[in-house]
Enzyme design. Structure first.
Site, mmCIF file in Angstrom:
data_model
loop_
_atom_site.group_PDB
_atom_site.id
_atom_site.type_symbol
_atom_site.label_atom_id
_atom_site.label_comp_id
_atom_site.label_asym_id
_atom_site.label_seq_id
_atom_site.Cartn_x
_atom_site.Cartn_y
_atom_site.Cartn_z
ATOM 1 N N ASP A 1 0.679 10.693 -2.882
ATOM 2 C CA ASP A 1 -0.444 10.044 -3.572
ATOM 3 C C ASP A 1 -1.737 10.266 -2.801
ATOM 4 O O ASP A 1 -1.715 10.476 -1.592
ATOM 5 C CB ASP A 1 -0.291 8.517 -3.589
ATOM 6 C CG ASP A 1 0.987 8.062 -4.187
ATOM 7 O OD1 ASP A 1 1.581 8.818 -4.943
ATOM 8 O OD2 ASP A 1 1.386 6.917 -3.860
HETATM 9 N N1 URA Z 1 6.121 7.194 -2.461
HETATM 10 C C1 URA Z 1 4.918 6.728 -2.865
HETATM 11 O O1 URA Z 1 4.813 5.655 -3.406
HETATM 12 N N2 URA Z 1 3.856 7.515 -2.665
HETATM 13 C C2 URA Z 1 3.903 8.716 -2.049
HETATM 14 O O2 URA Z 1 2.880 9.381 -1.878
HETATM 15 C C3 URA Z 1 5.156 9.155 -1.627
HETATM 16 C C4 URA Z 1 6.251 8.373 -1.838
#
Ligand code: URA
Length: 238
Positions: free
Chosen positions: A107
């Site tokens: 993310d």
């Molecule tokens: N899980 C999440 O919530 N975000 C990420 O970027 C990776 C794993």
């Protein structure tokens, strides 16, 4: 590697279009390691023998990189400049065909280790649930962690909102009152945030420190390093 037409090699590695290759030859920018002359751009040569401005081509058999994704960057080819992780790589690499892409995504507000490659087989190998590569996250949540969470994560019955199948068992280890290390063996959309959400926690900071045997080591946010292809765990065809 098998011999290929010079125009084809330059286009594959992002240097120039097939049409421009002729101009590059006339300008003397192309040569062969053994000094033999290049007759025309349709001539077949081994890619490792071709020099461009006297330099060999990098990552001939494909690239496999560890990148330290900084916070605020997006793993998308269409993200704007200023927040696109691909702008952290040399421009020439992004003109390759196929071009480098991330193995899975992090993310925007997650930092840490991401693998980048231009070899399709690696993406499949490292994202497929069958191969179950452990992914290790440092998680900070908005409230003190409850002891029973360790057992709940290990049980393998967390059914995240909108999913039909429960998550695979995961390992949770407490570091501080609000901080833990979580190891998961799959990579569903926003998985870590959603697993904690299931227990009414908000993840306020998230960092991936490891995938399989790979760690960030001394890599600073925005830096990357190339890994030997043997470590990609797939059969590489030359
Ligand atoms: N899980 C999440 O919530 N975000 C990420 O970027 C990776 C794993």
């Amino acid at each position: 590697m098998k011999p290929k037409r010079i125009e084809q090699i330059l286009s594959r590695y992002g240097y120039c279009t097939r049409r421009e290759t002729r101009a590059w030859r006339r300008q003397g920018r192309l040569s062969l390691r053994d000094g033999s002359p290049i007759k025309n751009v349709s001539q077949k040569v081994s890619p490792q023998d071709l020099l461009i401005d006297e330099q060999p081509i990098e990552h001939l058999e494909g690239m496999f990189l560890i990148l330290h994704k900084p916070l605020g960057y997006v793993c998308s080819h269409t993200a704007p400049v200023g927040e696109n992780i691909y702008e952290l790589l040399p421009e020439l690499w992004m003109l390759r065909n196929p071009h480098p892409t991330t193995v899975g995504r992090l993310d925007k507000e997650t930092s840490g280790l991401i693998l980048v490659t231009d070899i399709g087989g690696i993406v499949h190998r490292w994202t497929s649930p069958r191969h179950r590569k452990p992914k290790v996250y440092e998680v900070t949540v908005d409230a003190p962690l409850r002891k029973n969470l360790i057992k709940r994560f290990a049980k393998g019955d967390i059914l995240m909102e909108g999913e039909e199948k429960p998550c695979l068992p995961a390992e949770l280890e407490f570091v501080e009152e609000n901080k833990a290390i979580l190891t998961i063996y799959e990579g569903r959309y926003h998985q870590v945030r959603r697993m904690f959400k299931h227990f009414n926690y908000e993840v306020v900071a998230l960092h991936r420190s490891r995938i399989g045997d790979f760690e960030l080591g001394d890599l600073q946010p925005g830096e990357f390093t190339a890994l030997p292809l043997e470590l990609a765990d797939i059969a590489i065809e030359a």
